[in-house]
Write an enzyme that holds these catalytic residues in place. Sequence first.
Site, PDB file in Angstrom:
ATOM      1  CB  SER A   1      28.693 -10.907 -36.381  1.00 62.00           C
ATOM      2  OG  SER A   1      29.059 -12.435 -36.015  1.00 62.00           O
TER       3      SER A   1
ATOM      4  CB  SER B   1      25.867 -13.554 -37.552  1.00 64.96           C
ATOM      5  OG  SER B   1      26.170 -12.741 -36.481  1.00 64.96           O
TER       6      SER B   1
ATOM      7  CE  LYS C   1      23.670 -10.259 -36.114  1.00 57.84           C
ATOM      8  NZ  LYS C   1      25.013 -10.483 -35.583  1.00 57.84           N
TER       9      LYS C   1
END
Length: 473
Positions: free
Chosen positions: A185, A161, A86
């Site tokens: 997330s 996310s 990420k």
Amino acid sequence: MAPPAAAAPPHTLTLAQLHHALANHRLSCTDIIRSALERIAAFDRTGPTLHAMITVNPDAMAEARDKDAHRGAALPPAHCVPVVLKDNIDTAELPTTGGSPLFVDWVPREDATVTARLRQAGAIILGKGNLDDFAAAVYGVSSLEGAMRNPYATERTVGGSSGGPATAVSAGYVPLAFGTDTGGSLRIPAAFTSVVTVRPTVGLVSRAGTMPRALTQDTPGPLGRTVADVATGLQLVAGVLPERGYAWHARHGSLHGKRIGIVRSGLSLFGEDDPGVLALLDRAAADLRRLGAAVVFLPAPDRDLLGGSSVITFEANRDMTGYLRAAGPDVPVRSFAELHASGAYTPYAKEAFDREIEVGPDGLESNVDYQQALRNRDSLREQTLDVMAHERLDAIGYASAMRPPEPIGVEQGGVFTRWSENTGFPAIGVPMGYTRSLPASLELLGRPFAEPLLFELAGAYERHTRHRVDPPL
């Protein structure tokens, strides 16, 4: 002597199968990385245009050739495993953007601890995955790359996310990715893209070198297509390991004689429960019984307590400011206040940032609302442990989201992930099937540092149900 038989396509293999193919010279490191890059080229900006990636490592093939040229007899545990991180996890050779154009050219001075441990284990950082700006929303949209598309239905969201890393695993770019989870997330996009993830006990995996949201709740964690792959991923980065390693527990567990509490409703912030997801959860409960577990149906925790135990709004300013001040002279902004003033983020992130800027980075010890939220967290932990003790539970199960992924741009309801993030207890999400061809996940919550047991339960459930199917790419 005849040449070794050709291996299956690299993108179809588990981590154990990749390691075996490499050790037996059925695949080279170059083969694996080439395959991963070809998948990205075919699906990320062309074809279904999934937009899972922000940056692809331009040196990945060179790293692969070097590993092939210098491999020893004994391979490191993650030799040549392509990994997507990420893009809020620092990498010393690639930008860490947080999804924002403000950071597009910023390269951190050193790797995050997670990154460094993966490199030490032999992994290749294939690139950085898309995310909601600064991990401040769960819409699956970034300022840099726009909306991520769900590989099961490209008009649908992947959530967030950590949507880019989840999509990269689901679409077969990589067998292993790492995201972060502060408020669902990891588990939301894992549920929406039909992959496995674990949100570890807070503190089990280092947050050093990761853009924070709220350090009381933040944790990195792995995503993979199987429970064993996720257990192996956690094994590579965790600060503490069980004697036999997490992957052993994923492969050797049983549900026989275990007790699982199931919560069918009452955990989501808003949105009506989808009957298709509820039917999948009921089927999961029946599967658990069929596999030897006792199932006890439980009410949800007190809604006010569950909703009043998040500390993101209070800690975001303080913790992001601390990260930026330690990031070196080249960082684009030096405080959360400067970041907020820049406006270099989506309207979805702005909704959060406008609340968080009202809480200064100092004086939280005297902030009455923050101290109440911390007390609520303590109460939620105590109540959860009391219920588990009274019912003699090994884990508590529920759907990660009681609604399937919504169309892109529609606010996502039905998210059920707060119990883990607001206690700091570990939770694992595993696919439990599809409703109208859209994925859903069973989430299992355990006591602190009960990851080995959670891997046993989820691994046994996965082996005997095999609900996951690859997306129709």
